[in-house]
Design an enzyme around this catalytic site. Structure first.
Site, PDB file in Angstrom:
ATOM      1  N   ASP A   1     -21.177 -22.660   3.703  1.00 53.70           N
ATOM      2  CA  ASP A   1     -19.800 -23.150   3.782  1.00 53.70           C
ATOM      3  C   ASP A   1     -19.029 -22.632   2.587  1.00 53.70           C
ATOM      4  O   ASP A   1     -19.110 -23.169   1.490  1.00 53.70           O
ATOM      5  CB  ASP A   1     -19.785 -24.685   3.796  1.00 53.70           C
ATOM      6  CG  ASP A   1     -18.410 -25.203   4.155  1.00 53.70           C
ATOM      7  OD1 ASP A   1     -17.448 -24.405   4.103  1.00 53.70           O
ATOM      8  OD2 ASP A   1     -18.301 -26.398   4.483  1.00 53.70           O
TER       9      ASP A   1
ATOM     10  N   CYS B   1     -10.125 -23.656   5.012  1.00 51.26           N
ATOM     11  CA  CYS B   1     -11.435 -23.290   5.510  1.00 51.26           C
ATOM     12  C   CYS B   1     -11.427 -22.036   6.382  1.00 51.26           C
ATOM     13  O   CYS B   1     -12.325 -21.214   6.289  1.00 51.26           O
ATOM     14  CB  CYS B   1     -12.047 -24.454   6.263  1.00 51.26           C
ATOM     15  SG  CYS B   1     -11.021 -25.030   7.621  1.00 51.26           S
TER      16      CYS B   1
ATOM     17  N   HIS C   1     -12.912 -28.138  10.964  1.00 52.21           N
ATOM     18  CA  HIS C   1     -13.384 -27.315   9.864  1.00 52.21           C
ATOM     19  C   HIS C   1     -13.929 -26.004  10.420  1.00 52.21           C
ATOM     20  O   HIS C   1     -14.271 -25.913  11.593  1.00 52.21           O
ATOM     21  CB  HIS C   1     -14.496 -28.083   9.112  1.00 52.21           C
ATOM     22  CG  HIS C   1     -14.897 -27.450   7.823  1.00 52.21           C
ATOM     23  ND1 HIS C   1     -13.982 -27.047   6.889  1.00 52.21           N
ATOM     24  CD2 HIS C   1     -16.122 -27.179   7.306  1.00 52.21           C
ATOM     25  CE1 HIS C   1     -14.625 -26.536   5.857  1.00 52.21           C
ATOM     26  NE2 HIS C   1     -15.932 -26.605   6.082  1.00 52.21           N
TER      27      HIS C   1
END
Lengths: 303, 666
Positions: free
Chosen positions: B477, B417, B461
């Site tokens: 995202d 991420c 994250h």
């Protein structure tokens, strides 16, 4: 029944003056199939009591004077080779009788003591691999001198426990002693005593002891007494279950002697000193004083 | 020696040492080693004194020991007004006290100090195992206190048994005090050592460096909802916003940390959020992170004291979260807010900031997009498509060189991420779209039985937000473009093989084990909700619920009622016990008779048999002799012959007062 007992007590009382309580205790001990230990100084009438009991109850009587060089065979008996028959024949020792007076038991060596005590417990004798039953009833009255006298072997606690009661006669009262001085020779009187009952009657009486009723309330009291000996810091060793059972049996016999079909707390109190005295141990004090305190402290009615 | 008579016996000493050991044991790992050694040495010396081989230390030795201890503390800690040196000071004085453990009074002092030392454990740890350990400490120390009274009570079983009994009896009192004792704030604040900070989220990220992603499964957040629960794709728990990029590292940048003067609304009641109900209301219980930031979904608002809202839609706490902290949050999802968003110039600049040079290829790609005149959302879509086509989600990406974004986007194309969020924001900024990296936690495990969301360290994250004119900040995202399952199912299932390759045992394959882990967390959660987070607010709430209104009189009534209930319970118990061992009727009747006789002046002695008593009555109170005789006879028959008729007779005899019999007789 009650009459017979009164007559027995009276008969012995004629010889052993002023010792009615002890005579009754001895009788109670006999009726509850226990053995009796009399601890007293020489010449207090221990032998007389035993002998009188034997005569009044019509029991065969033997007396053994224990000495330090005595061997077990001297009591139990010995097998001797007989040349005529070419066989060993067992010669019964003095233990084969109905009432054995073991005089001054603490004078003999522990080996001999234990031979007798084993016979007392098992009510039989094993010699040369053969087991021979002792006569019924079998009753031992042992006497011992107070331990501080020289030349004695103290009976260990485990063997003291074999005796249902330990009593001591004590000095007679003044009146009793005066009567003794004025009266006939006790030995002559002893010879004149007639048996009051036979073996069958004695057995019946022994059976009746077991039927004396012990109520819940009374057993509660007995339990409290026993618990007290086990928990009180005064007693280093409490009453064993065997001791408690002995107390109950002796109290039953005592109640029977007094013509009652049920137990009263007084019965327990009456036999307690002689039943528990030699079984309890205290630090420093002697058993008798301990028992006295025990009786005072444990409430009869309730905890 | 006059003192020798009251010297402590061996059992006392051993018990004291055992209590000290139990109290100090959890601190051994935290204290400097020399304190542990000093403790052992002090005990050795004291035992030598007991054996008579050595004397108690003189004044000079004691002075020396104190000096050494203070110097040691100063050298070990270098600062005084912090928690650890204070605990160490307590431990040292506790240790040195052994050198003058002479009389019973010293023993009590040492043991009371041991309670205190045992309590300091909870400054560090408040979890269930430590709570149990605390109870164990109390048990042993109390047993040691009980053992001080003599040889008999010093036997381990007896002392521990007594101690357990005492503690059990104290438990109701403890509960009562727990409920009513006023919760005082700390009298002084002791700064706690923050060096032990560990968290899945830190105040900066550098995707190129190495894989720092936490694989720890320790819980971070527990979130319980009041009302609707957001769907999984909404569960983004924002903690930090990284606006500054120095070519390698993303950080919050200047003037964002609230302590550096950023705009934080501490008093959020004047917020410009709509009155119409918030979509989500929830309570977050956060584990200690030793950092001030809190975690919530976008556009949060919190009424909890000490929590403020920043301009970039985050929550922060005034002081770092040193121990578990619970806060209430209301969240308005951004799409429900209708007011026209505005991006100030300074903000725009901050969110377009890029280093002057570096990552030329990405910049070129971005300039191309920009030249094509595309909107922010179109550029974003293209970038995400690019990710989707050829990128791989992995927890072990190769390290990247100087131009980390270029290398990631055009060479390695592997990462997690942080790589995706960092490169995405870089590219968007290069294309002239204000963008920022957001770090926090995503997802969480739903615990069905207790209805809360459990977020673990490995749920950490990073994602991005871009500014879309007219719509405001939008969450994007980039990881979802590559590995949608990462977002949907969580990290653990998305990269299961990688995730667990370090684990010794493949426990994750055993569902029972996972179940147990969840159960354990549930117990922890309850523990925290019921015990640890019971602060003055909750106390007030509970008391209000119990009492209606909290006033001194009602509080006193409540405490009094509790105590009365306890006493009544004890009384009932005693009555129940006495009932179980109730003597038979005849005995009770005779006892009644004895009471009456006692009132008449004749007290039966405990060991006196009824007949002996009757005899004594005849001697001392002849006027009562006849009735006594009759009662005694009836009693003997009733109690020892178990004759019901006699029992009736006894009852009849006792119905009339004894004096009536006397008058009749006289």
């Amino acid at each position: 029944m009650q009459k017979i007992i009164s007559a027995i007590v009276a008969d012995i009382g004629k010889i052993l003056l002023g010792k009615e309580h002890q005579v009754k205790l001895a009788l109670a001990c006999l009726l509850s199939r226990g053995h009796l230990l009399i601890e007293d100084l020489p010449g207090m009438g221990k032998t007389t009591l035993a002998h009188a009991l034997a005569r009044v109850l019509g029991l065969s009587y033997n007396r053994v004077q224990f000495t330090s060089d005595m061997l077990p065979a001297d009591i139990l008996g010995v097998s001797i080779f007989e040349r005529d028959s070419g066989q060993f024949r067992f010669h019964e020792g003095p233990v084969f009788c109905q009432l054995l007076l073991a005089d001054e038991i603490n004078r003999s060596s522990p080996k001999t003591q234990s031979a007798l005590l084993e016979a007392m417990e098992e009510r039989q004798v094993s010699v040369d691999g053969e087991t021979r039953p002792l006569p019924e009833p079998f009753f031992v009255i042992a006497t011992q001198n107070p331990l501080h006298q020289s030349g004695t072997f103290a009976l260990p606690e485990s063997q003291l426990d074999r005796f249902l009661m330990r009593i001591s006669l004590g000095y007679p009262t003044r009146e009793a002693e005066r009567a003794l001085f004025q009266g006939v020779d006790p030995r002559a009187q002893l010879r004149q005593l007639k048996p009051r009952i036979d073996i069958a009657a004695l057995r019946k009486m022994q059976a009746m002891v077991a039927q004396v009723k012990a109520s819940e309330s009374l057993l509660d009291y007995l339990e409290r007494l026993v618990q007290h000996t086990r928990q009180s810091p005064e007693c280093s060793v409490g009453l064993s279950p065997r001791g408690a059972l002995a107390l109950l049996h002796a109290a039953r016999a005592w109640a029977l002697i007094h013509g009652r079909g049920h137990l009263l707390p007084e019965d327990i109190q009456a036999v307690l000193p002689s039943v528990a005295g030699h079984r309890l141990q205290s630090e420093g004090g002697d058993g008798a004083r301990l028992v006295e305190r025990l009786m005072r402290q444990v409430d009869i009615i309730a905890a | 020696m006059a003192r020798s008579k009251e010297l402590l016996p061996r059992e006392s000493l051993l018990w004291i040492f055992a209590a000290q050991f139990v109290a100090l044991l959890p601190h051994f790992a935290r204290l400097p080693l020399w304190i542990v050694c000093a403790w052992a040495f002090a005990i050795y010396w004291r035992l030598e004194v007991y054996r008579g081989r050595r004397d108690l230390p003189g004044r000079l030795v004691k002075l020396l020991a104190i000096t050494l201890a203070v110097a040691g503390l100063a050298l070990s800690y270098r600062r005084w007004f912090a928690l650890e040196p204070m605990v160490a000071l307590l431990a040292v004085s506790f240790t040195l006290k052994n050198l003058e453990l002479v009389s019973r009074r010293d023993a009590f002092l040492s043991l009371l100090l041991a309670y205190f030392v045992a309590a300091t454990l909870f400054v560090y740890e408040q979890t269930i195992p430590y709570a149990f350990y605390g109870v164990l400490c109390a048990l042993v120390i109390t047993a040691a206190l009980a053992a001080q009274s003599g040889s008999f009570s010093a036997r381990p079983r007896r002392a521990l048994g007594l101690s357990a009994k005492l503690l059990a009896q104290a438990a109701p009192l403890m509960l009562l005090l727990f409920i009513v004792m006023p919760r005082l704030g700390p009298l002084w604040a002791v700064p706690q050592d923050a060096s032990g900070a560990r968290t899945g989220v830190s105040d900066s990220m550098a995707p190129g460096d190495f894989t720092r992603l936490s694989k720890s499964d320790s819980p971070v957040l527990r979130i319980s909802f009041d009302g609707p629960v957001p769907p999984p794709e909404q569960r983004y728990w924002r903690g930090l916003v990284y606006s500054h990029f120095d070519g390698r590292r993303w950080s919050q940048g200047f003037s964002v940390d609230p302590r550096q003067g950023a705009e934080v609304e501490w008093n959020s009641r004047q917020q410009r959020l709509p009155e119409v109900g918030p979509r989500y209301r929830y309570q977050v219980i956060q584990e200690a992170s030793n950092a001030p930031w809190l975690f919530a979904m976008a556009r949060p608002l919190s009424d909890t004291r000490g929590v403020g809202e920043t301009a970039d839609d985050r929550l922060v706490k005034k002081t770092p979260v040193h121990s578990r902290f619970a806060y209430e949050v209301r969240t308005w999802p951004r799409e429900t807010l209708t007011d026209a968003p505005v991006l100030g110039d300074a903000e725009r600049r901050r969110n377009l900031q890029l280093p002057a040079t570096g990552n030329a290829r990405t910049r070129a790609w971005a300039a191309e997009q920009r030249a094509a005149g595309l909107g922010a959302e179109e550029i974003s879509r293209r970038l995400l498509n690019f990710y989707n086509r050829s990128f791989v989600y992995t927890l072990n990406p190769p390290a990247l060189g100087a131009d980390s974004v270029d290398e990631f986007l055009f060479h390695s194309q592997q990462g997690f991420c942080e790589h995706f969020a960092g490169s995405y924001v870089f590219a968007m900024r290069a294309a002239g779209v204000p963008a920022r990296v957001v770090a926090g936690y995503q997802g969480g495990e739903w615990v069905e039985q207790e209805a809360y969301l459990l977020v673990r360290e490995y749920d950490a994250h990073a994602w991005a937000e871009i500014w879309v004119p007219g719509r405001g900040w939008q969450r994007v995202d980039p990881t979802a473009a590559v590995s949608p399952e990462r977002i949907r199912d969580g990290l653990q299932s998305a990269a299961e093989e990688e995730f667990m390759q370090d684990a010794l045992l493949p426990l994750h394959r055993i569902s029972v084990f996972n179940q147990l882990r969840l159960q354990w967390d549930m117990i922890n959660y309850r523990w925290y909700r019921a015990v640890i987070s019971f602060d003055s607010d909750r106390q007030q709430n509970l008391l209000r619920r119990l009492l209606g209104e909290v006033s001194l009189a009602r509080l006193a009534l409540f405490v009094g009622a509790a105590i009365a209930a306890g006493l009544a319970g004890a009384l009932l118990w005693l009555w129940f016990i006495s009932r179980r061992t109730r003597p038979p009727l005849a005995i009770r009747l005779y006892q009644k008779f004895c009471q009456r006789m006692a009132r008449a002046g004749m007290v039966r002695r405990p060991g006196e048999a009824p007949r002996d008593f009757a005899r004594r009555v005849r001697e001392e109170k002849p006027q009562l002799a006849e009735v006594t005789e009759r009662i005694t006879r009836a009693f003997e028959k009733a109690a020892y012959c178990e004759d019901p008729a006699a029992e009736q007779q006894l009852r009849r005899l006792l119905r009339r007062p004894l004096t009536r019999y006397r008058t009749r007789k006289v």
